[in-house]
Design a protein around this motif. Sequence first.
Motif, short mmCIF file in Angstrom:
data_model
loop_
_atom_site.label_atom_id
_atom_site.label_comp_id
_atom_site.label_asym_id
_atom_site.label_seq_id
_atom_site.Cartn_x
_atom_site.Cartn_y
_atom_site.Cartn_z
N LEU A 1 0.85 -1.20 0.00
CA LEU A 1 0.00 0.00 0.00
C LEU A 1 0.88 1.24 0.00
O LEU A 1 1.75 1.39 0.86
CB LEU A 1 -0.90 -0.01 1.24
N ASP B 1 2.81 9.59 0.44
CA ASP B 1 4.14 8.98 0.33
C ASP B 1 4.59 8.77 -1.11
O ASP B 1 5.68 8.27 -1.35
CB ASP B 1 4.16 7.64 1.07
N GLN B 2 3.74 9.12 -2.07
CA GLN B 2 4.09 8.91 -3.48
C GLN B 2 4.96 10.07 -3.96
O GLN B 2 4.54 11.22 -3.90
CB GLN B 2 2.81 8.81 -4.32
N ARG C 1 0.47 5.15 0.29
CA ARG C 1 -0.43 6.27 0.58
C ARG C 1 -0.09 7.45 -0.33
O ARG C 1 1.07 7.67 -0.69
CB ARG C 1 -0.29 6.71 2.05
N ALA C 2 -1.11 8.21 -0.70
CA ALA C 2 -0.92 9.35 -1.60
C ALA C 2 0.17 10.28 -1.10
O ALA C 2 1.00 10.77 -1.89
CB ALA C 2 -2.24 10.10 -1.78
#
Length: 196
Positions: A88, A93-94, A90-91
């Motif tokens: 997964l 962490d992108q 998370r947005a």
Amino acid sequence: MSHSVAAPAAPPDPVDARLGARLAELRAERGWSLGELAERSGVSRSTLSRAERAETSPTASLLNRLCAVYGRTMSQLLSEVETEPALLLRAADQPRWQDRASGFVRRSVSPPHPGLRGELVEGRLTAGADIAYDRPPVPGLEQHIWVLDGELEVTARDVTHRLETGDCLRLRVWGPTRFRCTGPADTRYALVVVLP
């Protein structure tokens, strides 16, 4: 009459499975058969095959021989398979990168990982943005370009494709490419990249 039933084989150790997959990738990248690798490494075909399929845990001696053939240290090889890719992302962490000069924002939704062949990128181009790439990072790279909002013009192999919202272009990239935001508004697209 009694029938003996063999117990199901235990699943391979996750690290051995990733290591086996990486060893198979390294051989495939060079276009070698198991026989060719056996000749180069001095390791039997059956041992190599079992190691690639994670049917056996490779010994340090075996890994050392393979590392010598592949021109890498054991540390390099093991670092390529040590960690599982995060399931997964998370947005927040992108990773995002912006090229202010061209009006291009790139968000790595699913970044590259040594254990995976694909990645997912969100691209945003401001109206009028024009980006040219002189070559792909890997010849034959597979790309799927899906326009989420706006209009996009993609040129590859001297053919220009005009995409509107919802359109998808699929191609293998061998040479120069160009991405242009041709509409009056910004363009947002998803780019799926798959290594050959």
